[in-house]
Design an enzyme around this catalytic site. Sequence first.
Site, PDB file in Angstrom:
ATOM      1  CD1 TRP A 102      55.962  30.379 -14.012  1.00  0.00           C
ATOM      2  CD2 TRP A 102      55.626  31.637 -12.099  1.00  0.00           C
ATOM      3  NE1 TRP A 102      54.864  30.065 -13.475  1.00  0.00           N
ATOM      4  CE2 TRP A 102      54.588  30.451 -12.325  1.00  0.00           C
ATOM      5  CE3 TRP A 102      55.407  32.496 -10.966  1.00  0.00           C
ATOM      6  CZ2 TRP A 102      53.315  30.567 -11.264  1.00  0.00           C
ATOM      7  CZ3 TRP A 102      54.523  32.039 -10.098  1.00  0.00           C
ATOM      8  CH2 TRP A 102      53.299  31.096 -10.222  1.00  0.00           C
ATOM      9  CG  ASP A 169      62.807  30.075 -12.864  1.00  0.00           C
ATOM     10  OD1 ASP A 169      62.838  28.904 -12.777  1.00  0.00           O
ATOM     11  OD2 ASP A 169      61.746  30.984 -12.617  1.00  0.00           O
ATOM     12  CE  LYS A 193      56.008  24.644 -11.945  1.00  0.00           C
ATOM     13  NZ  LYS A 193      54.717  24.955 -12.165  1.00  0.00           N
TER      14      LYS A 193
END
Length: 356
Positions: A102, A169, A193
């Site tokens: 990511w 992030d 998540k």
Amino acid sequence: MKKHNYSAGPCILPQEVFEKSAQAILNFNNSGLSILEISHRSKDFVAVMDEARALALELLGLQGKGYQALFLHGGASLEFLMVPYNLMKVNGKAAYLDTGTWANSAIKEAKSFGETVVVASSKAENYNHIPKGYHVPSDADYFHCTSNNTIFGTQIKEFPTLDIPMVCDMSSDIFSRTLDFSKFDLIYAGAQKNMGPAGTTLVVVKEEILGKSGRNIPNMLDYKQHIDKESMYNTPAVFPVYASLLTLQWLKNLGGISAIEKVNETKANLLYTEIDRNPLFKGTAEPEFRSNMNATFLLNDEAHAPLFDSMWKAAGISGLPGHRSVGGYRASMYNALPLESVQVLVDVMKELEKIS
């Protein structure tokens, strides 16, 4: 049979969140309407949005410090685009730390806006560690990092102190451990998540860093526009925001981030101790950088895989297979996963050792 949900995301949520969400689907706030059908402009939902935004800041210790919390669309993947759109100046540059899939995706988006400096990368070692000793250029418009790498099971344990804005992030470990969140100027996290169901994304941004890019930003991608409209520039994801609020309330009632951090450390220590002790298994991430959220591990002999797979499935475990980039197994131990679920997995691993 109770399922022990190790899914990396969408993830396990607290039982009370399921129950309250289910009731709200049938009848929200005794209104005779479902949370799925009420107007996002209604008094009842505006109160939900206001409380969710305020509670996010409260739990992070950022209330009254110049930050705004937003619930937006598009997941963390859209933030890969929105961050450089809003923060990278025309003819400017940004610095990125490459620690996983990511992070790499975020870097690709940033390259469309200007010079993108990758200060360090662990890609050559299949992202099994977090690089150390890197230099962040002081003339960069911002520095971007990914706090936890779901696929590879690594986690940043120490963050740099910088004179430029730091963006993080935190999709897979937000609200899971105590940090000085004021070190970060922008935090974003997909809800699915560790915070709620898929469909909304939390963005926490320090207002003073905005409006300096010198570029024209489309309204839908402009953080200032969403702040001005209090996360109501367009129709928000009503149900995911509501479920996220319930999860944040659950966390606050537990004692906040410091309380859940102790639970998370206990769970991670229990599993990693068994991975290291049991001769049938080995971890994939370097121990110094192991994630408390996502433990990745392999069998030393794949011949044991059919038996192990049948055993953990029979024990009611779900979501254990690792990502194809790593293989093996991945145990995602988000906030709502109870300690008993980790014990069930450890017991299966010990039983496999006995009969193998």
